[in-house]
Motif scaffolding. Sequence first.
Motif, PDB file in Angstrom:
ATOM      1  N   MET A   1     -23.895  -4.985 -28.682  1.00 35.54           N
ATOM      2  CA  MET A   1     -24.590  -3.902 -27.974  1.00 35.54           C
ATOM      3  C   MET A   1     -24.550  -2.614 -28.785  1.00 35.54           C
ATOM      4  O   MET A   1     -25.559  -1.909 -28.912  1.00 35.54           O
TER       5      MET A   1
ATOM      6  N   THR B   1     -25.523 -13.927 -24.315  1.00 31.92           N
ATOM      7  CA  THR B   1     -25.213 -13.814 -25.741  1.00 31.92           C
ATOM      8  C   THR B   1     -26.415 -14.153 -26.615  1.00 31.92           C
ATOM      9  O   THR B   1     -26.701 -13.470 -27.604  1.00 31.92           O
TER      10      THR B   1
ATOM     11  N   LEU C   1     -28.877 -11.286 -26.673  1.00 31.52           N
ATOM     12  CA  LEU C   1     -28.451 -10.198 -27.561  1.00 31.52           C
ATOM     13  C   LEU C   1     -28.784 -10.530 -29.011  1.00 31.52           C
ATOM     14  O   LEU C   1     -29.218  -9.657 -29.774  1.00 31.52           O
TER      15      LEU C   1
ATOM     16  N   ALA D   1     -25.112  -3.533 -20.776  1.00 32.09           N
ATOM     17  CA  ALA D   1     -25.668  -4.847 -21.129  1.00 32.09           C
ATOM     18  C   ALA D   1     -26.949  -5.147 -20.363  1.00 32.09           C
ATOM     19  O   ALA D   1     -27.927  -5.645 -20.930  1.00 32.09           O
TER      20      ALA D   1
ATOM     21  N   LEU E   1     -30.310  -4.214 -21.599  1.00 31.23           N
ATOM     22  CA  LEU E   1     -30.840  -4.964 -22.739  1.00 31.23           C
ATOM     23  C   LEU E   1     -31.231  -6.354 -22.261  1.00 31.23           C
ATOM     24  O   LEU E   1     -30.381  -7.132 -21.835  1.00 31.23           O
TER      25      LEU E   1
ATOM     26  N   THR F   1     -19.848  -9.039 -27.045  1.00 31.79           N
ATOM     27  CA  THR F   1     -20.924  -8.329 -26.346  1.00 31.79           C
ATOM     28  C   THR F   1     -20.898  -6.847 -26.682  1.00 31.79           C
ATOM     29  O   THR F   1     -21.933  -6.243 -26.985  1.00 31.79           O
TER      30      THR F   1
ATOM     31  N   TYR G   1     -24.494 -10.222 -16.457  1.00 31.71           N
ATOM     32  CA  TYR G   1     -25.511 -10.173 -17.515  1.00 31.71           C
ATOM     33  C   TYR G   1     -26.099 -11.552 -17.784  1.00 31.71           C
ATOM     34  O   TYR G   1     -27.318 -11.713 -17.914  1.00 31.71           O
TER      35      TYR G   1
END
Length: 604
Positions: A382, A78, A81, A67, A70, A378, A231
């Motif tokens: 991902m 969240t 993402l 995570a 990214l 998640t 994250y």
Amino acid sequence: MKIKGISFGDILKSLGLVFGDIGTSPIYTLTVVFMLTKPTPENTMGVLSLIVWTLVILVAVEYAWLAMSLSRKGEGGTIVLREILVPMLKSGRQIGFVTFLTFIGISLLIGDGVITPAISILSAVEGMLLIPGLEGTKQDILIIMAGAVAVVLFLFQRKGTEKVSVAFGPIMMVWFVSLAVSGIMSILDYPSIAGALNPWHAAKFIYENGLAAFFILSEVILCATGGEALYADMGHLGRKPITFAWYFVFGALLLNYLGQGAFALSNPGAKNMLFSMIYGQAPALYIPFLVLSILATVIASQAMISGMFSIVYQGIMTRVMPLFRVDYTSTRLRSQIYIGAVNWFLLIAVLFAMGHFRESGNLAAAYGLAVTGTMTLTGFMMTWIFILRKKKVLAGVSALVAVVDICFLMANISKIPDGGYWSLLIGAFPLATILLFTRGQKALYSRLRPMDRHEFLRRFEWAYGHLNKIRGSALFFARGIDRTPPYIINTIFLNNIIYEDNIVVSVVTLDDPFGISGSFREEPAEGLRIFEIRAGYMEVFDIDAMLKEAGIDEKAIFYGVEDIATRNVFWKLFSVIKKLNPTFVQFFRLPYQKLHGVVTRVEM
């Protein structure tokens, strides 16, 4: 002082900001697990192995590695993402699906934000039962004491934590060192407990216990609650300080869990593994450790509350949540915010949870479902990102992690009748609010009948040339003049209010979390200018200051107020939400003496 190029101060800050939740999980995790299974040598080795590899897979691999690789300008979570994934999708249905998953993720995090303070504070206060003379303390007294700690914590939010937050890191450092030392002391009495590091014991435990082991997974996950903070909080301190601090935290947790396991083998009748172990090792230090544990749980709760404020602010700036009133608790750091509506909602829910479940062991039944739901979302998002980026190895690892997430989620679904429904009920409230608000805004906008650019400019040029103009500048807030909202049309063309200088201010939220700029974009007609502010969704900014910096000294500020008329029960609720929350100009603290609200009646 730096360690491998990383500031020791940043590492210390991350201990207080990021690891409070997962760092206090040893208070209750093994205690709750051994309520379901006896601490025999085989069971203890199996459970400890499950805990170790849960931390490895769900925290170290999923969050610390995958995570945190990214991000958008260093930010995680969240919403980030979603911002990474959406531009890579071609189908509108896929974008809508991902957006809905994001809404669920936000809501689950808020649900988790209620359970964390409740179980952490209550479990720490219950440690008083081991103090000689306090063994008979009634549970009602413990609940009142835990509730008092929670009330003080939430009341303190309005004043901000800038001054006291510098102590969070050092306190958590002492806490983790205490966990590690106490764990080592027990391991020395039973060194073979280190064999639990072998994943074979976890596999054997699951194979031999079958369905019972599946249910035990729903409590094992308690060791990883708070792992998502690695994250979500990445933007505050950066990836390196958090991952480096994680090595230290992981080591301390590992030693303590193994130590608790060794203690359980010698004392299978202990009711609270951590506190009983500490009391057995050093009775004279027990009360200081108890005070330290309460401080650690308060810090963990504080981190969660601050995280809730940030999540809701992200929701406001990305237009998925209503404009709740936001106060700034620091004159130096604009990122230090307080949202009263969120604060009081959390406090009421925390107190209700303590009173309803009464014991930390019972609260564990409500804990885990929201966390595993967030982890599963998640893992899924991902994997999708890595597939679209054609990173096969990372996609494969991420897919395996997602499967593990799903297993834990399925195990926690079994807890719904026993208390898991609580986190779903809490999460359902923000989810319903988000869905109602986003759909209501879309329906409202479609019924406002804005005027297109060509017609608006034609009528504006005529009005500016023929009507008497008021000296000075007037501000209007809109996304632009391509579709001019009715309140501007009513003000200028129906009420004949037109100034020498008319400025339309447009606030555009960027896909990136940070970055802010303000400038005049165009002058489409004489006497009409457009000033555009472009801001990241995590930016906390002052519109009035930006306008003054651009040389704008307005005489009046006009804004639209929608008077919604409807018989539809959902739109009535939407109307209530709109009325209870501040308007755009109130939210951004524009000078009230210059404000002029223009009402537009809308049939929905």
